[in-house]
Scaffold this motif. Structure first.
Motif, PDB file in Angstrom:
ATOM      1  N   THR A   1       4.208  -4.263   2.706  1.00 34.35           N
ATOM      2  CA  THR A   1       4.609  -3.063   3.062  1.00 34.35           C
ATOM      3  C   THR A   1       3.562  -1.980   3.026  1.00 34.35           C
ATOM      4  O   THR A   1       2.612  -2.020   2.244  1.00 34.35           O
ATOM      5  N   CYS A   2       3.639  -0.943   3.561  1.00 31.20           N
ATOM      6  CA  CYS A   2       2.685   0.238   3.755  1.00 31.20           C
ATOM      7  C   CYS A   2       3.680   1.541   3.803  1.00 31.20           C
ATOM      8  O   CYS A   2       4.605   1.905   4.624  1.00 31.20           O
ATOM      9  N   ASP A   3       3.569   2.360   2.875  1.00 31.44           N
ATOM     10  CA  ASP A   3       3.930   3.698   2.731  1.00 31.44           C
ATOM     11  C   ASP A   3       3.022   4.857   2.819  1.00 31.44           C
ATOM     12  O   ASP A   3       2.035   5.035   2.098  1.00 31.44           O
ATOM     13  N   LEU A   4       3.223   5.496   3.923  1.00 30.52           N
ATOM     14  CA  LEU A   4       2.428   6.729   4.087  1.00 30.52           C
ATOM     15  C   LEU A   4       3.331   8.049   3.874  1.00 30.52           C
ATOM     16  O   LEU A   4       3.901   8.399   4.763  1.00 30.52           O
TER      17      LEU A   4
ATOM     18  N   LEU B   1       0.669  -1.345  -0.036  1.00 29.44           N
ATOM     19  CA  LEU B   1       0.117  -0.005   0.085  1.00 29.44           C
ATOM     20  C   LEU B   1       0.833   1.098   0.091  1.00 29.44           C
ATOM     21  O   LEU B   1       1.738   1.293   0.647  1.00 29.44           O
ATOM     22  N   ILE B   2       0.486   2.097  -0.759  1.00 36.76           N
ATOM     23  CA  ILE B   2       1.192   3.479  -0.604  1.00 36.76           C
ATOM     24  C   ILE B   2      -0.052   4.627  -0.670  1.00 36.76           C
ATOM     25  O   ILE B   2      -1.110   4.564  -1.464  1.00 36.76           O
ATOM     26  N   ALA B   3      -0.019   5.469   0.384  1.00 42.22           N
ATOM     27  CA  ALA B   3      -1.012   6.415   0.478  1.00 42.22           C
ATOM     28  C   ALA B   3      -0.242   7.868   0.504  1.00 42.22           C
ATOM     29  O   ALA B   3       0.421   8.201   1.307  1.00 42.22           O
ATOM     30  N   TYR B   4      -0.531   8.766  -0.246  1.00 43.93           N
ATOM     31  CA  TYR B   4      -0.035  10.096  -0.676  1.00 43.93           C
ATOM     32  C   TYR B   4      -0.848  10.937  -0.910  1.00 43.93           C
ATOM     33  O   TYR B   4      -2.044  10.708  -1.818  1.00 43.93           O
ATOM     34  N   GLY B   5      -0.716  12.263  -0.442  1.00 44.58           N
ATOM     35  CA  GLY B   5      -1.679  13.226  -1.168  1.00 44.58           C
ATOM     36  C   GLY B   5      -3.013  13.489  -0.608  1.00 44.58           C
ATOM     37  O   GLY B   5      -4.048  13.966  -1.169  1.00 44.58           O
TER      38      GLY B   5
END
Length: 222
Positions: free
Chosen positions: A56-59, A33-37
């Motif tokens: 993986t998790c990227d915030l 997961l990637i969460a941005y903006g």
């Protein structure tokens, strides 16, 4: 939200949370997961991500304002959680925590602006925790704790430092902000507007330059 080759991308959302709920929950995602903006206001927790084993998790580059308990929380049994270049702003809740890191193999909190909390960063037991280059402002008890015990906020962090936002309604940085160009460089750095970061990056969700838009596939190392 987009799904690309087993990667979930959450971007460009604006969520106004109710006091007893989490604005965004990625609990036990079976994908990376990637969460941005994203912008989150209110709610019990602004962002909560807990991914499955091997995931993986990227915030990155999000803004969370006035959470009841925690602005950003990670957990689960994933391989890597990264909380990078976010701006989190607390409310008048005495127990509120800026960033809470759970138990993945490796977890990182870097380049974040954390303002107006009892505890800035809470480490809850991950074995490979890396905290650095965060800006702490208006923290009433501890900048960082490890399992409830006060710890070092990490290299390059700015303590008791006003980030100098443009205004109370805009979390962009003023020209003389101490957060400009003092972050740590990493692959996939992106800001709230979807622009690639400066080199070195500014701390917080907004970069002071207007770099090229990022491709979502470029957010992960090859």
């Amino acid at each position: 939200t987009a799904v690309e080759g087993g990667l979930v991308i959450l971007r460009g959302n604006r969520c106004i949370g109710r006091p007893t709920y989490t604005s965004f929950s990625g609990m036990y995602n079976e994908t990376n997961l990637i969460a941005y903006g994203n912008y989150f206001y209110g709610g019990r927790n602004g962002m909560w991500c807990a991914v499955a084993a091997g995931r993986t998790c990227d915030l990155i580059g999000n803004v969370v304002v006035n959470p009841k308990e925690r602005a950003i929380q990670t957990g689960g049994v994933g391989t890597l959680d990264r909380v990078l270049n976010n701006t989190v702003i607390g409310a008048s809740i005495p127990s509120a925590i800026g960033i809470s890191l759970g138990n993945p193999s490796v977890q990182q909190a870097r380049n974040n602006i954390i303002s107006g909390f009892t505890v800035g960063v809470e480490n809850q037991g991950g074995t490979g925790t890396l905290n650095s280059h965060n800006l702490f402002h208006n923290i009433s008890v501890n900048n960082l704790t490890n399992n409830g015990v006060a710890g070092s906020p990490g290299a390059g962090s700015l303590l008791a430092t006003d980030p100098l936002f443009l205004s109370s309604e805009s979390y962009k940085l003023q020209v003389l902000s101490p957060a400009r160009l003092v972050g740590v460089t990493y692959y996939g750095c992106i800001d709230f507007r979807g622009r690639m970061c400066n080199s070195p990056p500014d701390i917080g969700a907004y970069q002071s330059s207007t770099g090229d838009p990022a491709s979502p596939r470029a957010l992960r190392s090859p």
